[in-house]
Write an enzyme that holds these catalytic residues in place. Structure first.
Site, PDB file in Angstrom:
ATOM      1  N   GLU A 267      21.330  31.225   8.126  1.00  0.00           N
ATOM      2  CA  GLU A 267      22.021  32.096   9.070  1.00  0.00           C
ATOM      3  C   GLU A 267      22.600  31.271  10.203  1.00  0.00           C
ATOM      4  O   GLU A 267      22.088  30.196  10.531  1.00  0.00           O
ATOM      5  CB  GLU A 267      21.066  33.160   9.642  1.00  0.00           C
ATOM      6  CG  GLU A 267      20.514  34.144   8.611  1.00  0.00           C
ATOM      7  CD  GLU A 267      21.558  35.135   8.119  1.00  0.00           C
ATOM      8  OE1 GLU A 267      22.683  35.149   8.660  1.00  0.00           O
ATOM      9  OE2 GLU A 267      21.255  35.887   7.181  1.00  0.00           O
ATOM     10  N   CYS A 268      23.671  31.783  10.828  1.00  0.00           N
ATOM     11  CA  CYS A 268      24.353  31.050  11.887  1.00  0.00           C
ATOM     12  C   CYS A 268      23.793  31.350  13.270  1.00  0.00           C
ATOM     13  O   CYS A 268      24.188  30.736  14.244  1.00  0.00           O
ATOM     14  CB  CYS A 268      25.837  31.392  11.884  1.00  0.00           C
ATOM     15  SG  CYS A 268      26.171  33.137  12.233  1.00  0.00           S
ATOM     16  N   GLY A 269      22.882  32.304  13.372  1.00  0.00           N
ATOM     17  CA  GLY A 269      22.330  32.665  14.676  1.00  0.00           C
ATOM     18  C   GLY A 269      22.523  34.124  15.011  1.00  0.00           C
ATOM     19  O   GLY A 269      21.763  34.703  15.779  1.00  0.00           O
TER      20      GLY A 269
END
Length: 331
Positions: A267-269
């Site tokens: 996930e990117c955040g």
């Protein structure tokens, strides 16, 4: 992940049931009186949506969830959802019902930026673009935060290009809920997705295509004539920033081409614990400010700052004690 005690505003204490999966037509708009929608009702909501089509889930969200926006990076799933919303809007003879939020990291492929403009024009969808704090171009970003930050401090990079702009968008636009393009078939932390979630900040997340596979989405895109990223024709399946996206190898999952240098990352955040990421970022900023002051004073050792804090500042510093290693994936 800390629970949110306050209730979330919605449009019914228990939303009306939606058509089963065999229906291809989204339900008509229904009158709804704003009520309280909280975590205690989440299981009942998802049970009612268990057999709903993506169109049915979208129609339910439009009719019963206030402050609804679609966050999108113009991947295939998000594009399918946008097209479905457009069709629903046409049937109701109204303008595009769900505005779009696009986070311009300043490192997207040119093809992605061009696609954003094409989608906005085709669907006449309100498009809100948010960029990292205090900058408008890649050159400005690198001058302020450093070159190749994703290599030297990946978590701070994610916070600056995705997490902070998203939170700013939610606050400025009054966002209470977002439509996402996440699906169970993407694996990792998405494998158990439900149609509706509430994250650690209280944000409602609608995952209308969560039960579809990649081929289902691809078939819809082709059948409906939805514009898509031409990089997909080169073999890409999931497209993010140009510096961290590579062609997946034969047999690899559809998100295997993301974050090529970090195979443990999924996930990117945006779907992590926002509060933990914010605390960690602020802690790093505070440490950097201390180091800069010590350097200006001519101190050789930077490890212990010579800055004195009053009680309030010391308490704030202690509160920022979370590190990125402590992060937990949110809903």
């Amino acid at each position: 992940m800390a629970a949110v005690s306050q209730p979330i505003a919605s449009t019914s204490a228990l939303p009306p049931a939606v058509p089963a999966a065999s229906s291809t037509t989204a339900p008509a708009a229904t009158a709804a009186t704003p009520r309280i929608f909280d975590r205690s009702q989440l299981a009942d909501v998802n049970a009612q949506l268990a057999d709903a089509t993506p169109q049915g889930i979208l129609a339910w969200a439009i009719d019963h969830v206030p402050g609804l926006y679609q966050t999108t990076a113009f991947g295939l799933t998000g594009l399918a959802a946008t097209d479905m919303i457009a069709n629903l809007s046409k049937r109701r003879k109204t303008a595009h019902l769900v505005p779009l939020i696009f986070l311009d990291t300043l490192y997207h492929f040119d093809e992605t930026m061009d696609l954003a403009r094409r989608v906005e024009k085709k669907y006449k969808a309100p498009l809100h673009i948010f960029r990292p704090p205090g900058v408008e171009t890649t050159k400005e970003f690198e001058a302020k935060y450093g070159e190749r930050l994703w290599e030297t401090d990946e978590d701070t990079y994610d916070y600056l290009v995705k997490v902070e702009p998203a939170r700013r968008a939610y606050e400025e636009l009054g966002v209470k809920a977002v439509i996402t393009g996440r699906r169970r078939s993407q694996g990792a932390d998405r494998a158990a997705l439900e149609p509706v979630e509430i994250d650690s900040t209280g944000l409602i997340k609608i995952n209308p295509l969560c039960r579809w596979g990649f081929q289902d989405v691809k078939d819809y895109i082709e059948m409906a004539g939805v514009p898509y990223n031409p990089l997909l024709d080169q073999g890409y399946k999931s497209i993010g920033d140009r510096h961290s996206t590579v062609l997946p190898k034969d047999g690899e999952g559809e998100r295997s081409g993301r974050w090529a240098s970090n195979k443990t990352k999924t996930e990117c955040g945006l779907h992590k614990d926002y509060f933990a990421m914010k605390r960690a970022f602020e802690k790093k900023q505070l440490e950097q400010e201390r180091a800069a002051v010590d350097k200006a004073r001519g101190d050789d050792e930077v490890g212990e700052s010579s800055i004195s804090f009053d009680d309030g500042e010391a308490a704030k510093s202690e509160d920022l004690g979370a590190s990125f290693s402590d992060l937990k994936l949110g809903a």
